[in-house]
Scaffold this motif. Structure first.
Motif, short mmCIF file in Angstrom:
data_model
loop_
_atom_site.label_atom_id
_atom_site.label_comp_id
_atom_site.label_asym_id
_atom_site.label_seq_id
_atom_site.Cartn_x
_atom_site.Cartn_y
_atom_site.Cartn_z
N ARG A 1 81.80 -19.44 46.70
CA ARG A 1 81.12 -18.23 47.11
C ARG A 1 80.27 -17.74 45.94
N LEU B 1 77.59 -14.98 44.19
CA LEU B 1 76.91 -13.70 44.11
C LEU B 1 75.68 -13.89 43.23
N ARG C 1 66.69 -13.58 49.31
CA ARG C 1 67.24 -13.29 50.64
C ARG C 1 66.61 -14.19 51.71
N PRO D 1 75.75 -18.42 54.42
CA PRO D 1 76.70 -17.31 54.39
C PRO D 1 77.53 -17.25 53.11
N ARG E 1 75.60 -14.39 48.60
CA ARG E 1 75.30 -12.98 48.78
C ARG E 1 74.36 -12.54 47.68
N VAL F 1 72.61 -9.71 45.53
CA VAL F 1 72.94 -8.35 45.12
C VAL F 1 71.77 -7.79 44.31
#
Length: 272
Positions: free
Chosen positions: A59, A61, A74, A81, A84, A86
């Motif tokens: 995952r 960030l 983005r 998925p 992410r 930020v």
């Protein structure tokens, strides 16, 4: 013959983007990430490190403060998925409580503030890092003799290793100095009690950096121990290994009660 073309101007945000895929691949491989690991790419830019991180199954960030890069990130990872994006400043973004790694090419100007957030606190979620930082900073942090309290505190609790020199040509546009691939791993035998002893020793000794360290430690450690391990040297001339040896000896003695760690050290606020 090598052409003497003009060095390209810096990006509008002042960022020098790591563009050498061999260096990027080396960062990601060294992190040894797997499914469900959490990793942060600080200063993600257009995602040149974020993308290979996403392929590890971890995952990710991707932290970026430039709105144009954020929009591009983005769009690029809209169907991923596990990624992410930020939109925050790496100096102030809230760090995860769960265990996380960091793989990033850090903007030189904010390397030290980020390292303070990662390496100063006792506890927290930070577990390891593979970073690109300015060459001079990497050499200072990996020196066997720490010139100041902050460096001593970091290197006594983490193993800091230069994996390779990263030439300026590996960036676009090229900065004026080379960089380094810096690996950061916690020392497994420095628990919270040992860290409290270390802080007491280091903060006292580096408060008087020109004096003999054993004099500064009067009342904190037995004189025979300080004389044997530290001799007549001031704090900046004492090997990190000697500080670790002393802290481990004192930590193993249950009659020794180290003072509690200051709240700003526990929270990771900037050291003096």
């Amino acid at each position: 013959m090598r052409s003497h073309s003009r060095r390209p101007a810096a990006t509008s945000s002042g960022v020098h983007l790591l563009s050498d895929h061999r260096v990027i691949d080396g960062l990601v491989r060294a992190a040894d990430l797997g499914d469900d690991d959490l990793v942060i790419d600080f200063g993600a830019g257009p995602g040149t490190i974020t993308a290979p991180l996403a392929h590890t199954g971890a995952r990710v960030l991707a932290v970026e403060r430039d709105a144009r890069f954020v929009d591009a990130l983005r769009r690029r990872f809209a169907t991923r998925p596990s990624v992410r994006v930020v939109h925050e400043d790496l100096r102030t973004v809230r760090l995860p409580r769960r265990s996380f790694s960091v793989v990033a090419s850090i903007p030189f100007a904010v390397s030290t503030p980020l390292l303070r957030r990662l390496l100063t606190p006792v506890g927290g979620g930070f577990s390891r890092a593979e970073l690109v930082v300015e060459w001079g900073l990497a050499k200072r942090l990996t020196a066997a003799y720490a010139r100041d309290l902050e460096s001593a505190w970091w290197s006594s609790r983490f193993t800091l290793t230069v994996r390779r020199r990263v030439p300026a040509r590996c960036f676009s546009p090229a900065p004026r100095v080379d960089a380094a691939h810096l690996a950061v791993r916690p020392r497994s035998d420095v628990d919270r009690r040992t860290a409290a002893v270390l802080w007491a020793l280091l903060s006292a000794a580096y408060d008087r950096p020109r004096d003999r360290a054993r004099t500064a430690l009067n009342g904190l450690a037995p004189r025979r121990l300080t004389h044997r391990l530290l001799g007549e040297k001031p704090a900046p001339e004492i090997h990190i290994g000697q500080w670790l040896t002393m802290a481990r000896i004192l930590s193993a003695d249950r009659s020794v009660v180290p003072p509690p760690l200051p709240a700003d050290v526990v929270r990771g606020a900037t050291l003096p």
